[in-house]
Design a protein around this motif. Sequence first.
Motif, mmCIF file in Angstrom:
data_model
loop_
_atom_site.group_PDB
_atom_site.id
_atom_site.type_symbol
_atom_site.label_atom_id
_atom_site.label_comp_id
_atom_site.label_asym_id
_atom_site.label_seq_id
_atom_site.Cartn_x
_atom_site.Cartn_y
_atom_site.Cartn_z
ATOM 1 N N GLY A 7 0.821 -1.193 0.000
ATOM 2 C CA GLY A 7 0.000 0.000 0.000
ATOM 3 C C GLY A 7 0.865 1.257 0.000
ATOM 4 N N THR A 10 2.281 1.812 -3.364
ATOM 5 C CA THR A 10 1.266 2.319 -4.274
ATOM 6 C C THR A 10 1.034 3.808 -4.056
ATOM 7 O OG1 THR A 10 0.230 0.182 -4.004
ATOM 8 C CG2 THR A 10 -1.022 1.853 -5.181
ATOM 9 N N ALA A 11 1.031 4.203 -2.790
ATOM 10 C CA ALA A 11 0.810 5.607 -2.481
ATOM 11 C C ALA A 11 1.898 6.481 -3.097
ATOM 12 C CB ALA A 11 0.785 5.794 -0.962
ATOM 13 N N ALA A 14 1.354 6.731 -6.727
ATOM 14 C CA ALA A 14 0.227 7.578 -7.087
ATOM 15 C C ALA A 14 0.623 9.048 -7.018
ATOM 16 C CB ALA A 14 -0.938 7.299 -6.143
ATOM 17 N N GLU A 31 -3.027 1.050 -18.822
ATOM 18 C CA GLU A 31 -4.323 0.613 -18.321
ATOM 19 C C GLU A 31 -5.159 -0.048 -19.422
ATOM 20 O OE1 GLU A 31 -6.532 0.380 -14.939
ATOM 21 O OE2 GLU A 31 -4.524 1.187 -15.243
ATOM 22 N N PHE A 34 -3.563 -3.340 -20.652
ATOM 23 C CA PHE A 34 -3.755 -4.455 -19.744
ATOM 24 C C PHE A 34 -5.191 -4.969 -19.797
ATOM 25 C CE2 PHE A 34 -4.403 -6.263 -15.440
ATOM 26 C CZ PHE A 34 -3.505 -7.303 -15.566
ATOM 27 N N SER B 190 -6.126 1.168 -2.056
ATOM 28 C CA SER B 190 -5.264 1.470 -3.193
ATOM 29 C C SER B 190 -5.909 2.504 -4.111
ATOM 30 C CB SER B 190 -4.949 0.176 -3.946
ATOM 31 O OG SER B 190 -4.348 0.465 -5.170
ATOM 32 N N LEU B 193 -5.865 6.005 -2.795
ATOM 33 C CA LEU B 193 -4.578 6.691 -2.898
ATOM 34 C C LEU B 193 -4.293 7.134 -4.324
ATOM 35 C CD1 LEU B 193 -2.571 4.361 -0.533
ATOM 36 C CD2 LEU B 193 -3.119 6.762 -0.134
ATOM 37 N N GLY B 194 -5.256 6.910 -5.222
ATOM 38 C CA GLY B 194 -5.110 7.380 -6.595
ATOM 39 C C GLY B 194 -4.540 6.351 -7.553
ATOM 40 N N ALA B 195 -4.358 5.132 -7.111
ATOM 41 C CA ALA B 195 -3.819 4.100 -8.002
ATOM 42 C C ALA B 195 -4.866 3.711 -9.038
ATOM 43 C CB ALA B 195 -3.400 2.874 -7.205
ATOM 44 N N THR B 196 -4.395 3.373 -10.234
ATOM 45 C CA THR B 196 -5.320 2.908 -11.258
ATOM 46 C C THR B 196 -5.606 1.429 -11.032
ATOM 47 O OG1 THR B 196 -3.563 2.231 -12.733
ATOM 48 C CG2 THR B 196 -4.326 4.515 -12.922
ATOM 49 N N LYS B 197 -6.515 0.907 -11.867
ATOM 50 C CA LYS B 197 -6.910 -0.490 -11.732
ATOM 51 C C LYS B 197 -5.707 -1.415 -11.933
ATOM 52 C CE LYS B 197 -10.880 -3.206 -12.559
ATOM 53 N NZ LYS B 197 -12.305 -3.031 -12.752
ATOM 54 N N TRP B 198 -4.955 -1.149 -12.998
ATOM 55 C CA TRP B 198 -3.805 -1.982 -13.327
ATOM 56 C C TRP B 198 -2.758 -1.922 -12.230
ATOM 57 C CZ3 TRP B 198 -0.399 -5.235 -14.842
ATOM 58 C CH2 TRP B 198 0.902 -4.894 -15.212
ATOM 59 N N GLN B 199 -2.547 -0.711 -11.691
ATOM 60 C CA GLN B 199 -1.597 -0.582 -10.578
ATOM 61 C C GLN B 199 -2.083 -1.340 -9.352
ATOM 62 O OE1 GLN B 199 -1.637 3.684 -10.569
ATOM 63 N NE2 GLN B 199 0.343 3.834 -11.586
#
Lengths: 338, 309
Positions: A7, A10-11, A14, A31, A34, B190, B193-199
């Motif tokens: 997490g 990821t933050a 982002a 995106e 995928f 996730s 926090l602004g993550a995309t789907k793939w991320q």
Amino acid sequence: MSSSPAGRRTATTAVASAASESRRRAARRAERLFGAVVRTAAFAAILAIVLIFVFVGREALPLLRQGQAPGHGEEIVSWASLAGPTTYPDRPPRYVWQPVSAVPKYNLLPLVVGTLKTTLVAILFAGPLAVLAAILTSEFAPRWVSQVVKPTIELLAGIPSVVLGFFALMVLATWLQGLLGVRYRLNALTAGIGLGLAVIPIIYTVAEDALAAVPRSYREASYALGASRWETAVRIVVPAALPGIFAGVALGFGRAVGETMIVLMASGNAALATWPLTDSVRTLSATIAAELGEVVFGGPHYRVLFLLGVLLFVFTFAVNLAGELTVRRLRERLGGRA
Amino acid sequence: MSSRLPGRPSAAWKGSAFVALCGAAAAIIVAMLAIILADVVRNGWAGLGWEFLVSAPSEGMRGGGVGPAIFGTFALVLLMTIAVVPVGVLTAVYLFEYARPDSAFARAVNLAVSNLAGVPSIVFGLFGLGFFVRFVGGGIDRVFHAGELAWGKPSILWAALTLALLTLPVVIVTTGEALRAVPVAAREASFALGATKWQTISRVVLPQSLAGILTGAILAVSRGAGEVAPIMFTGAAYFLPKLPTRLTDQFMELGYHVYVLSTQSPDIEATKPILYSTVLVLLFLTFLLNATAIAIRARFRAALRPQDA
């Protein structure tokens, strides 16, 4: 397994991607890419089913046209000769599977009879054992019994079918011959019991799932009315789970019809359309396995073997579909697991 | 048994009889497995040894070992795994992360997966021969090799791809189970926090389901290592003087070796010790794989359960 390191990473990602417009565009492209890859992969399963049907069918299809083409003479395999008996000038008509002879005979009846005989033995042997064992572990058994029975079933399910065939051929056949005094070691009974060993885990698993899916409130209501534990099991729980138990038997049936190695090794492989279970039999699946290695590519015998494959495919497809739908409907009706 | 009411001896008697019947059924199943295992271990144990595991068959299958068959089995399932795991995992990702469960396409994929699991293994063999060997292989030969026979014959590649199709449902179902076990909260955190789907999938969901994916792969390998019918016509060979080194080579395989030894031997008594030892090796291999898969699965189930609540 904590999610916090992932997490945090990821933050960071982002925040970083928010800082840069071009990076965000790249992320969007990734995106889309995928998403497309995932959808394409998912399509593979559908494609596989369609291709199996098309390509097994494709090799069998010329049988249909061959009947009309002139000049093929004795190579014609007509539908009548597949479904009907072989006629003789001096003898009564008989159902014969004799693909390698001066006049090849492709009557399917002996193979269908052989398949039904071994399958019937397998279901009659495995069905009661598996269903009763499932009732035991889901309704009555103390913990330690379940802890013996369930791993046993998992182990049994993990035994390769060629090993079960080997066991039926080397050990079971000798025992049964000693026990029943039959003439041929390898027959429908031997193969059927060997096949039953492969079918027990399937029926057990589906039946046990169906019994476990019966809501607790059913049992509690029954106890509240003064019924004992076994009365509740037999009169309430089993009837409620019955469609699921049947589905398990149906799925076991589908597996038994298509199973190859066990019957190939233990059935004796003589294509006889007779009633006794102690006669040798030849099943549809074993016929393909035994004969495909020795046929002329593209010849009539080759085509007929693929036709047997189409029959097996269509039949098991229908049985599995029916079983699958029954299980799903039952789960919806009982409102999921209690 | 404490819920049984007093004062109804006939019902109690019937109840005990029924439970005894269920117990007998379970006991028979346990006994049959014990007999099979005991028979194989008792007769196969003596012949086992380093020499048996590495050497090639000799004296017309009455001597030597199963080295090439073990090698062939490993090479086969390795190729199969490379083919089946990516496709299976991505399909599961589609089903559980992308598709709406009620969409027509998702339903069709689900239906195809469950039906694929029910297709008889011999039909996979027919398909492998008709599609991979004759259509794809034959096509490659026509286009690139001017009709010379290189790919359009049974080989380890075609056998591995046939097995990959057969084991695809195992990987999809097991991976799906693992994906479902990842808490929704992890995904939401996730996304928040602004993550995309793939991320989210690649950095949160898949890492957490790694144990489940591994389980699926091991179960697929175990299943693939025991199947004989699909590889009989797509690549397995009775006896080969050398190990397969290219994708177009044929190969020896343990399960097929058991079949050949027990049905094609001219003198079954002379083959018997070797046959039993071969079966023992095959059984040990598949059980080891299954036990590993079960152990991993039990651990990731236990690890994820508290977070669901």
